[in-house]
Design an enzyme around this catalytic site. Structure first.
Site, PDB file in Angstrom:
ATOM      1  N   HIS A   1       0.876  -1.194   0.000  1.00 54.02           N
ATOM      2  CA  HIS A   1       0.000   0.000   0.000  1.00 54.02           C
ATOM      3  C   HIS A   1       0.899   1.226   0.000  1.00 54.02           C
ATOM      4  CE1 HIS A   1      -3.736   2.260   1.588  1.00 54.02           C
ATOM      5  NE2 HIS A   1      -2.818   3.167   1.288  1.00 54.02           N
TER       6      HIS A   1
ATOM      7  N   HIS B   1       1.507   5.406  -1.645  1.00 55.43           N
ATOM      8  CA  HIS B   1       1.120   6.598  -2.430  1.00 55.43           C
ATOM      9  C   HIS B   1       2.373   7.179  -3.057  1.00 55.43           C
ATOM     10  CE1 HIS B   1      -2.970   6.856  -0.731  1.00 55.43           C
ATOM     11  NE2 HIS B   1      -2.396   6.287   0.314  1.00 55.43           N
TER      12      HIS B   1
ATOM     13  N   LYS C   1      -9.299  -0.486  -5.713  1.00 55.56           N
ATOM     14  CA  LYS C   1      -9.315   0.197  -4.424  1.00 55.56           C
ATOM     15  C   LYS C   1     -10.688   0.794  -4.135  1.00 55.56           C
ATOM     16  CE  LYS C   1      -7.951   2.405  -0.780  1.00 55.56           C
ATOM     17  NZ  LYS C   1      -6.772   2.540   0.044  1.00 55.56           N
TER      18      LYS C   1
ATOM     19  N   HIS D   1     -10.368   0.875   2.043  1.00 57.99           N
ATOM     20  CA  HIS D   1     -10.170   1.879   3.099  1.00 57.99           C
ATOM     21  C   HIS D   1     -11.357   1.725   4.043  1.00 57.99           C
ATOM     22  CE1 HIS D   1      -8.691   5.803   4.748  1.00 57.99           C
ATOM     23  NE2 HIS D   1      -9.891   5.694   5.320  1.00 57.99           N
TER      24      HIS D   1
ATOM     25  N   HIS E   1      -4.400  -0.772   6.100  1.00 61.11           N
ATOM     26  CA  HIS E   1      -3.957   0.047   7.238  1.00 61.11           C
ATOM     27  C   HIS E   1      -4.862  -0.122   8.456  1.00 61.11           C
ATOM     28  CE1 HIS E   1      -6.867   2.633   5.315  1.00 61.11           C
ATOM     29  NE2 HIS E   1      -6.041   3.111   4.436  1.00 61.11           N
TER      30      HIS E   1
ATOM     31  N   ASP F   1       1.447   2.595   3.521  1.00 64.06           N
ATOM     32  CA  ASP F   1       0.606   3.791   3.368  1.00 64.06           C
ATOM     33  C   ASP F   1       1.465   5.048   3.446  1.00 64.06           C
ATOM     34  OD1 ASP F   1      -1.647   5.242   2.862  1.00 64.06           O
ATOM     35  OD2 ASP F   1      -2.475   5.101   4.880  1.00 64.06           O
TER      36      ASP F   1
HETATM   37  O1  DOR Z   1      -3.280   9.267   5.875  1.00 64.78           O
HETATM   38  C1  DOR Z   1      -3.700   8.991   4.756  1.00 64.78           C
HETATM   39  N1  DOR Z   1      -3.203   9.590   3.653  1.00 64.78           N
HETATM   40  N2  DOR Z   1      -4.666   8.092   4.632  1.00 64.78           N
HETATM   41  C2  DOR Z   1      -5.267   7.846   3.466  1.00 64.78           C
HETATM   42  O2  DOR Z   1      -6.154   7.047   3.432  1.00 64.78           O
HETATM   43  C3  DOR Z   1      -4.882   8.598   2.247  1.00 64.78           C
HETATM   44  C4  DOR Z   1      -3.528   9.119   2.354  1.00 64.78           C
HETATM   45  C5  DOR Z   1      -3.230  10.150   1.312  1.00 64.78           C
HETATM   46  O3  DOR Z   1      -3.516   9.929   0.130  1.00 64.78           O
HETATM   47  O4  DOR Z   1      -2.676  11.194   1.652  1.00 64.78           O
HETATM   48 ZN    ZN Z   2      -3.343   5.096   1.711  1.00 66.41          ZN
END
Ligand code: DOR
Ligand code: ZN
Length: 347
Positions: A14, A16, A100, A137, A175, A248
């Site tokens: 997971h 970003h 997702k 999520h 998460h 995450d």
């Molecule tokens: O803390 C987070 N940041 N939780 C999420 O679900 C999304 C993520 C984000 O994209 O910044």
């Molecule tokens: Zn995330």
């Protein structure tokens, strides 16, 4: 005493990576240690179709520095208009590894997510047929529900009904932050797994709020009370095969975090392996680290484990940058609040 630890190269289930300048800045931080990662699709605009996922994959690969190898495992962002045929085609071609599900409004860039779960029934049924995992999520967005209860309520109101209505649907509850989620996943069958982040193994809600508000510890789902953190530690370090690492790691530039309405996300890509080694050592479970970072995830996703390995060595406190430079602004690296002694060997 163990001073050297060799593991199969880990994966991040997971992650970003964003786009543009942030993608360029953060991608090497992950690719240095991780072979593959499940790439979150919550861009602006979101990655909804197979064509969009292919284009995003190309941008990621174009941003990868020469000499680094990394495989982005793409996901599609589920909307109420998602076409089951598009999802099936993207899965069949090997382009996407998962879909997702964001409840609309639950987190960063989730406005195109799902409001009425009946409207995604056909997609979920098709995914169950073809065995394509759904990454979830797991938080309700009902304003009546306290933010610290949103994960537990989601299990009862949304996740369990979806799983009962769609037998065979393979779900990763992402998460997880509560003992409720840990218990639910343990009680489930082989179609249910969970990811645990690095930061949720380290911080509880006091870390965010005591002695002044700490924006770099704010993420969603928000960290809960200590009993829940201990349940996560236990799940991660127990060797249970259906719990694995999903960092995450969620970069936001400092001006957007240190703000009167700061963004959610902890950026852990840079030091995750050092933090995890410290955590597993604290719990006397270094022998379980490889399962958590490198074996359990591929088993659930039905992918081969990585052939390459990484070695961590224990010594003097590890140094790592406090911030990563980025053309859009600095990105603060997660601070576990204690020194780290395990360094990933770089040659
Ligand atoms: O803390 C987070 N940041 N939780 C999420 O679900 C999304 C993520 C984000 O994209 O910044
Ligand atoms: Zn995330």
């Amino acid at each position: 005493m163990t001073n050297t630890l060799t593991l199969r190269r880990p994966d991040d289930w997971h992650l970003h990576l964003r786009d543009g300048a942030v993608l360029t800045a953060v991608l090497p931080e992950t690719a240095r240690d991780f072979a593959r990662a499940i790439i979150m699709p919550n861009l602006v605009p979101p990655v909804i179709t197979g064509d969009q996922a292919a284009a995003y994959r190309d941008r990621i690969l174009a941003a990868l520095p020469q000499g680094m190898s990394f495989e982005p495992l793409m996901t599609l962002y589920l909307t109420e208009d998602t076409d089951p045929d598009d999802v099936a085609a993207a899965a069949a071609s090997g382009l996407v590894t998962a879909v997702k599900l964001y409840p609309a409004g639950a987190t960063t860039n989730s406005n195109s997510g799902v409001r009425d779960f009946d409207n995604v029934r056909a997609v979920l049924e098709r995914m169950a047929e073809i065995g394509l995992p759904l990454c979830v999520h797991g938080e309700v967005t009902d304003p009546e529900i306290d933010i610290f209860d949103r994960e537990a309520v989601f299990i009862d109101r949304v996740l369990d009904p979806i799983r009962r209505a769609t037998p065979g649907l393979r779900v990763v509850m992402e998460h997880v932050t509560t003992s409720d989620a840990v218990d639910y996943v343990k009680a489930g069958n082989d179609d249910l797994a969970a990811t645990i982040t690095t930061h949720h193994l380290v911080i509880n809600r006091n870390h965010i709020l005591v002695g002044g508000i700490k924006p770099h510890y704010y993420c969603l789902p928000v960290a809960k009370r200590e009993t829940h953190r201990l349940a996560l530690r236990d799940a991660a370090t127990s060797g249970h095969p259906r719990f694995f690492l999903g960092t995450d790691s969620a970069p936001h530039v400092d001006p957007l975090k240190e703000n009167s309405c700061g963004c959610a996300g902890c950026f852990t890509a840079t030091n995750t392996m050092s933090v995890l080694a410290e955590v597993f050592e604290q719990d006397g479970a270094l022998d379980k680290l490889e399962g958590f970072t490198s074996l359990n995830g591929p088993a659930f996703y039905r992918l081969p484990v990585n052939e390459a390995s990484i070695t961590l060595t224990k010594g003097e406190p590890v140094t790592y940058p406090e911030k990563i430079a980025c053309d859009d602004g600095p990105i603060t690296v997660f601070d576990p609040g204690y020194p780290l002694h395990w360094a990933v060997q770089r040659d």
